[in-house]
Design an enzyme around this catalytic site. Structure first.
Site, short mmCIF file in Angstrom:
data_model
loop_
_atom_site.label_atom_id
_atom_site.label_comp_id
_atom_site.label_asym_id
_atom_site.label_seq_id
_atom_site.Cartn_x
_atom_site.Cartn_y
_atom_site.Cartn_z
CG HIS A 43 -0.57 0.24 2.58
ND1 HIS A 43 -0.12 -0.64 3.41
CD2 HIS A 43 -0.13 1.34 3.23
CE1 HIS A 43 0.22 -0.27 4.57
NE2 HIS A 43 0.57 0.96 4.40
CB SER B 80 3.25 1.53 6.13
OG SER B 80 2.07 1.71 6.84
CG ASP C 169 -0.22 -3.98 2.59
OD1 ASP C 169 -0.13 -3.70 1.52
OD2 ASP C 169 -0.22 -3.30 3.70
#
Length: 366
Positions: A106, A211, A136
């Site tokens: 993402h 992230s 992911d």
């Protein structure tokens, strides 16, 4: 006179020696804390891991419809579209000296340009080698010399209660470190990919921009890739800083990364069967099995003779109690691998069947 000095001097020396010994044991001679009292520091672990953590900046060109601009401008440019650039940020971890970087999918999804900033302030454009929606994760490649790869740890050896550190680029401030412990292992159900979710849960604070960054142990070894913070699905009412931090275990992440490097996608084993928990009529604790609810026509399980209503008790001679864990382990195998399935059929007969795994790509698309 000499006799008098001798009688006075020796008792003084003896008294001074005794005083020094007493002070030695009481710690008066040094203001420094004793080794057992020194504060714990993770500076060495952070110094070891930080050079492998990078900041990632992305840019995406999007078309803006006329209705999204002011009316006066629309009157002058009826029917035309205007392009604008959306920018976002994240983190990544260097896996190898030849420029392989692991991050979250993402972070780079839809990006037209990806810039990587190293801890030593060098920067480079990155290309995407592959991405895996199920976990992911994504793999990038940069072309720079003298890189510092992360020291890979063993996430299978991680324990609840272990101290961990999260390193990343929160809110674009640059490299930052937060501390926590491992709160739980094997967490799933946050993004819908239940068979492939296997998160490490921590209370180390992460924010937007963390992230793709590193979750390390106190030795500076990479244990996971920080992926998301879960706030109960309602971030509008969530208290600031409160949430469950989740990281993809590095053992799973490196498996995914290697497939993305080699094939551009993850090649997962597939059994072609749906199961649900089945609790046998037994007084023994922690004993369970899996009830087959469906098999894919002409899939691996179907071809091996497994039918709905069968009860799977073991796979490769290992008892099974959790369908998610069983399917997750199968997904880490390869198409063509053979597994032994022990089951009880509807006639209460025990069978041992060999199943040749297929590829998950064969699964029908819904």
């Amino acid at each position: 006179m000499q006799r008098i000095l001798s009688q006075w001097l020796w008792p003084s020396i003896a008294g001074l020696a005794i005083a020094l010994l007493v002070l030695e044991y009481t710690g008066w001679r040094s203001n420094s804390p004793q080794p057992a009292e020194r504060m714990t520091s993770y500076a060495t672990a952070v110094a070891t891991a930080t050079p492998s953590v990078v900041n990632i900046y992305t840019a995406k060109v999007v078309n803006e419809a006329p209705s999204q601009r002011n009316n006066r401008f629309n009157q002058l440019n009826r029917g035309s579209n205007q392009q604008r650039v959306e920018r976002s940020l994240g983190s990544g971890v260097i896996l190898s000296e030849d420029g392989i970087i692991l991050t979250n999918r993402h972070v780079i999804a839809g990006a037209d340009a990806i810039q990587v900033l190293l801890n030593d302030n060098r920067n480079a454009r990155a290309e995407i080698l592959g991405a895996d929606p199920a976990t992911d994760l994504a793999v990038l490649k940069i072309d720079l010399d003298h890189l510092s790869p992360a020291i890979i740890g063993d996430s299978n050896a991680a324990r609840v209660g272990d101290v961990v550190l999260a390193i990343g680029n929160p809110l674009g401030f640059g490299s930052s470190v937060t501390q926590g412990i491992i709160s739980a292992l094997g967490r799933y159900g946050f993004q819908g990919g239940a068979y492939y979710e296997d998160y490490i849960q921590t209370d180390a604070t992460i924010h937007m921009g963390n992230s793709g960054g590193a979750l390390i142990n106190t030795k500076g070894e990479l244990l996971g890739i920080n992926s998301l913070i879960y706030t109960g699905g309602n971030t509008a009412n969530a208290s600031a800083g409160i949430g469950i931090s989740l990281a993809v275990p590095i053992n799973l992440a490196t498996f995914v990364a290697q497939d993305l490097i080699d094939y551009g996608q993850v090649i997962r084993g597939w059994m072609g069967v749906s199961v649900q928990p089945f609790i046998p009529d037994t007084s023994q604790p922690n004993v369970g099995a899996l009830l087959v609810t469906q098999t894919v026509a002409n899939g691996p399980a179907d071809r091996a003779g497994i039918k709905p209503g069968d009860i799977i008790t073991a796979i490769n001679d290992e008892p099974v109690t959790d369908g998610r864990i069983a399917m997750h382990r199968i997904a880490l195998l390869r198409p063509g691998d053979i597994i032994s399935v022990t089951l009880v059929d509807e006639s209460d007969n025990t069978q041992n069947l060999n199943v040749v795994l297929g590829s998950l790509q064969q699964a029908p698309q819904s």
